[in-house]
Design an enzyme around this catalytic site. Structure first.
Site, PDB file in Angstrom:
ATOM      1  N   GLY A 189     -13.087 -17.294  -6.645  1.00 54.87           N
ATOM      2  CA  GLY A 189     -11.778 -16.841  -6.194  1.00 54.87           C
ATOM      3  C   GLY A 189     -11.785 -16.275  -4.788  1.00 54.87           C
ATOM      4  O   GLY A 189     -12.707 -16.541  -4.003  1.00 54.87           O
ATOM      5  N   ASP A 190     -10.781 -15.452  -4.478  1.00 51.28           N
ATOM      6  CA  ASP A 190     -10.633 -14.975  -3.101  1.00 51.28           C
ATOM      7  C   ASP A 190     -11.803 -14.108  -2.657  1.00 51.28           C
ATOM      8  O   ASP A 190     -12.277 -14.222  -1.519  1.00 51.28           O
ATOM      9  CB  ASP A 190      -9.302 -14.232  -2.926  1.00 51.28           C
ATOM     10  CG  ASP A 190      -9.139 -13.056  -3.878  1.00 51.28           C
ATOM     11  OD1 ASP A 190      -9.840 -13.020  -4.908  1.00 51.28           O
ATOM     12  OD2 ASP A 190      -8.311 -12.179  -3.603  1.00 51.28           O
ATOM     13  N   ASP A 220      -5.250 -16.301 -11.469  1.00 53.66           N
ATOM     14  CA  ASP A 220      -4.097 -15.603 -10.895  1.00 53.66           C
ATOM     15  C   ASP A 220      -3.321 -16.450  -9.893  1.00 53.66           C
ATOM     16  O   ASP A 220      -2.191 -16.110  -9.536  1.00 53.66           O
ATOM     17  CB  ASP A 220      -4.552 -14.324 -10.193  1.00 53.66           C
ATOM     18  CG  ASP A 220      -5.023 -13.260 -11.174  1.00 53.66           C
ATOM     19  OD1 ASP A 220      -4.878 -13.470 -12.390  1.00 53.66           O
ATOM     20  OD2 ASP A 220      -5.539 -12.226 -10.714  1.00 53.66           O
ATOM     21  N   MET A 263      -2.796 -12.107 -17.449  1.00 50.55           N
ATOM     22  CA  MET A 263      -3.544 -11.831 -16.227  1.00 50.55           C
ATOM     23  C   MET A 263      -2.594 -11.764 -15.034  1.00 50.55           C
ATOM     24  O   MET A 263      -1.484 -12.278 -15.081  1.00 50.55           O
ATOM     25  CB  MET A 263      -4.601 -12.905 -15.978  1.00 50.55           C
ATOM     26  CG  MET A 263      -5.724 -12.918 -16.993  1.00 50.55           C
ATOM     27  SD  MET A 263      -5.209 -13.661 -18.540  1.00 50.55           S
ATOM     28  CE  MET A 263      -4.968 -15.335 -18.036  1.00 50.55           C
ATOM     29  N   GLY A 264      -3.096 -11.154 -13.964  1.00 50.36           N
ATOM     30  CA  GLY A 264      -2.322 -11.021 -12.737  1.00 50.36           C
ATOM     31  C   GLY A 264      -2.512  -9.644 -12.140  1.00 50.36           C
ATOM     32  O   GLY A 264      -1.691  -8.763 -12.340  1.00 50.36           O
ATOM     33  N   ARG A 265      -3.631  -9.461 -11.431  1.00 48.76           N
ATOM     34  CA  ARG A 265      -3.952  -8.143 -10.873  1.00 48.76           C
ATOM     35  C   ARG A 265      -2.934  -7.743  -9.803  1.00 48.76           C
ATOM     36  O   ARG A 265      -2.371  -6.666  -9.841  1.00 48.76           O
ATOM     37  CB  ARG A 265      -5.353  -8.155 -10.251  1.00 48.76           C
ATOM     38  CG  ARG A 265      -6.477  -8.363 -11.233  1.00 48.76           C
ATOM     39  CD  ARG A 265      -7.816  -8.299 -10.523  1.00 48.76           C
ATOM     40  NE  ARG A 265      -8.022  -7.004  -9.894  1.00 48.76           N
ATOM     41  CZ  ARG A 265      -8.521  -5.941 -10.500  1.00 48.76           C
ATOM     42  NH1 ARG A 265      -8.867  -6.018 -11.778  1.00 48.76           N
ATOM     43  NH2 ARG A 265      -8.677  -4.800  -9.853  1.00 48.76           N
ATOM     44  N   MET A 377      -9.337 -14.869 -24.179  1.00 45.09           N
ATOM     45  CA  MET A 377      -9.167 -16.166 -24.831  1.00 45.09           C
ATOM     46  C   MET A 377      -8.734 -17.216 -23.814  1.00 45.09           C
ATOM     47  O   MET A 377      -9.205 -18.365 -23.844  1.00 45.09           O
ATOM     48  CB  MET A 377      -8.122 -16.057 -25.944  1.00 45.09           C
ATOM     49  CG  MET A 377      -8.536 -15.178 -27.110  1.00 45.09           C
ATOM     50  SD  MET A 377      -7.199 -14.964 -28.300  1.00 45.09           S
ATOM     51  CE  MET A 377      -6.944 -16.649 -28.821  1.00 45.09           C
ATOM     52  N   ILE A 378      -7.843 -16.829 -22.902  1.00 46.17           N
ATOM     53  CA  ILE A 378      -7.336 -17.775 -21.909  1.00 46.17           C
ATOM     54  C   ILE A 378      -8.425 -18.136 -20.905  1.00 46.17           C
ATOM     55  O   ILE A 378      -8.598 -19.299 -20.536  1.00 46.17           O
ATOM     56  CB  ILE A 378      -6.111 -17.181 -21.187  1.00 46.17           C
ATOM     57  CG1 ILE A 378      -4.937 -17.066 -22.165  1.00 46.17           C
ATOM     58  CG2 ILE A 378      -5.722 -18.029 -19.979  1.00 46.17           C
ATOM     59  CD1 ILE A 378      -3.712 -16.362 -21.595  1.00 46.17           C
ATOM     60  N   ARG A 379      -9.182 -17.155 -20.453  1.00 43.64           N
ATOM     61  CA  ARG A 379     -10.220 -17.403 -19.447  1.00 43.64           C
ATOM     62  C   ARG A 379     -11.318 -18.317 -19.954  1.00 43.64           C
ATOM     63  O   ARG A 379     -11.940 -19.045 -19.174  1.00 43.64           O
ATOM     64  CB  ARG A 379     -10.844 -16.072 -19.017  1.00 43.64           C
ATOM     65  CG  ARG A 379     -10.001 -15.265 -18.085  1.00 43.64           C
ATOM     66  CD  ARG A 379     -10.561 -13.886 -17.830  1.00 43.64           C
ATOM     67  NE  ARG A 379     -12.020 -13.815 -17.817  1.00 43.64           N
ATOM     68  CZ  ARG A 379     -12.703 -12.762 -17.409  1.00 43.64           C
ATOM     69  NH1 ARG A 379     -12.058 -11.701 -16.972  1.00 43.64           N
ATOM     70  NH2 ARG A 379     -14.003 -12.741 -17.437  1.00 43.64           N
TER      71      ARG A 379
END
Length: 489
Positions: A189-190, A220, A263-265, A377-379
């Site tokens: 990621g970033d 995200d 999710m979504g920090r 579960m999603i990850r």
């Protein structure tokens, strides 16, 4: 065209306001670098292809919705195979590392890099770096062949392992040099791409013939410039299962709220898209859009109204939403993990308790609440068909760029076409939901929730999300340029 010089950023200018933000090339800092004919021209798989290679002048526009008087604007180098390559297949020793949090599709990317190098360019030496960046200097490598990776795309996670932190630029580049790697593929990621940028700069400083390419992964979907990162479609699809379960629970129980944390920090893209796709959600809360609990127009008032009207409701909240409210109530001090990310409070549990406490107070209202947190579960699931295709295109595009001698870039889709994006553009900011854009308006019209924003806050959001474009190399931004940036998607 006039080239702006060899300094960073590498800018090429053309007529009518054309700007190419080009990526570095090995020949920029290594003189007399030999090149060879691309072996793809003799590859049977490409024999029926009308055009083997992308033209050297092919670029992809960052903005495709413009006014007639706008300058042509910023472009990026188009991804794809080049007629000349700067590595001979038998001399390539490639390495692959996966870093950061898990994401659907990582194994597919690993597989496609290994198989792409082997089947397209005849490369036999590919090493996997275990457990993220620290694996460069603390672990042995794993030999990767098409046979080893044949079925890994059917599994979630990453066969190489991953870990937070562990980035030590000098140790990593020392290891790359000691092990004689000359191609480095970095998947993450970033934060991972920031590390990749530092690795590239140190390699360049040492004048090493090592190409570095980044492949963006993040559930995200917060990496700038690109349309979306792989794994996002799978995450949105899987989030539907949790939302559907919450809706079934809420609908089947009197005065029941189904609360789902996604999710979504710092970016609410998953929550927004999952809400739009579901049509069962009554309220979506994301980090970009502040909300409040008490008083007229607040969340509690809206919950009471929906329960009286429908007898049930579903709330979706992104993990980074409402952190300011939690801090105010608990007095907690910001803490960070080993990767430098802020440690978030569990907004799902916090909001669950706040709702229960409010409706058990003086204005008591009988209600039930079912809380679902499907994050891990999603990850952990394998990527779906759409993301599998994306992974293939990203991996092959990265390979073509590295073999052509390009380095210091991230690959990704820009307006539907894959392009090479300089690291500095990929890490300069995070992509966030624009709450003054029509996409957020579509969500509000779907859920019928209040915006929770005052007119003053809306104006502030517009200012924050439409800053004056910074001109390149002292160039003055025109009013047409500014107008073009304000066109809604």
């Amino acid at each position: 065209m006039e080239c702006a010089g060899n300094h960073q950023p590498k800018i090429v200018r053309g007529d009518d306001g054309y700007v190419l933000e080009d990526v570095p090339h090995l020949s920029d800092y290594i003189s007399d670098l030999p090149h060879y004919l691309n072996p793809l021209q003799d590859n049977p798989a490409y024999s029926a292809t009308k055009k083997y290679f992308v033209d050297a002048g092919d670029t992809v526009a960052q903005q495709i919705v413009v006014h007639k008087n706008n300058p042509r604007g910023t472009h990026f180098r188009r991804a794809g195979p080049s007629q000349k390559v700067y590595f001979e297949s038998e001399d390539v020793y490639a390495s692959i590392v996966t870093c950061g949090a898990l994401c659907p599709g990582v194994n597919t990317v690993i597989r496609e890099i290994v198989c792409g190098l082997f089947h397209m360019y005849g490369v036999n030496k590919v090493a996997g770096i275990e457990v993220g960046y620290r694996g460069f200097y603390s672990r042995n490598t794993i030999k990767l062949t098409p046979k080893v990776v044949d079925n890994i795309h059917k599994r979630g996670g990453t066969i190489l392992g991953t870990s937070p932190g562990g980035h030590d630029t000098f140790k990593i580049v020392d290891s790359i040099e000691d092990r004689s790697f000359n191609q480095v593929y970095i998947v993450g990621g970033d934060g991972t791409q920031k590390g990749a940028s530092l690795i590239f700069e140190e390699i360049k400083r040492r004048d090493l013939k090592v190409a570095v390419a980044g492949i963006p992964i993040t559930i995200d979907n917060d990496i700038p410039v690109i349309d979306k990162s792989f794994g996002f479609d799978t995450a949105v699809e899987e989030a539907q299962r949790a939302i559907n379960a919450a809706h079934v629970e809420a609908e089947s129980t009197d005065n029941c709220i189904g609360l789902v944390k996604l999710m979504g920090r710092n970016s609410g893209h998953i929550a927004m898209h999952a809400t739009l796709a579901s049509r069962d959600v009554d309220c979506c809360l994301i980090p970009e859009s502040p909300f409040y609990l008490e008083g007229p127009g607040g969340l509690f008032e809206y919950i009471k109204t929906r329960l009286k009207e429908n007898g049930h409701m579903v709330i979706v909240i992104a993990e980074g939403a409402g952190q300011d409210l939690i801090s105010e109530g608990t007095g907690t001090v910001d803490q960070h993990d080993t990767s430098g990310n802020e440690l978030l409070q569990d907004v799902g549990l916090w909001l669950s308790q706040k709702i229960k406490d409010h409706f058990a107070g003086p204005k008591k209202m009988a209600m039930n609440l079912k809380y679902i947190d499907p994050t891990y579960m999603i990850r952990a699931i394998p990527s779906n068909a759409s993301d599998n295709v994306s992974c293939t295109l990203l991996a092959q595009s990265a390979i073509h760029g590295v073999m052509a001698g390009y380095t210091g870039y991230m690959v990704g889709p820009v307006n539907g076409k894959h392009a090479y994006i300089p690291f500095y553009r990929a890490i300069e900011s995070q992509r966030k939901v624009v709450i003054t854009d029509r996409m957020w308006a579509r969500l509000l019209s779907s859920t019928n929730q209040p915006s929770f924003l005052s007119p003053k806050e809306i104006m502030a959001a517009r200012r924050d999300e439409n800053p004056q474009k910074q001109p390149l190399d002292g160039e003055t931004a025109t009013s047409d340029e500014s107008a073009g940036q304000n066109i809604a998607n």
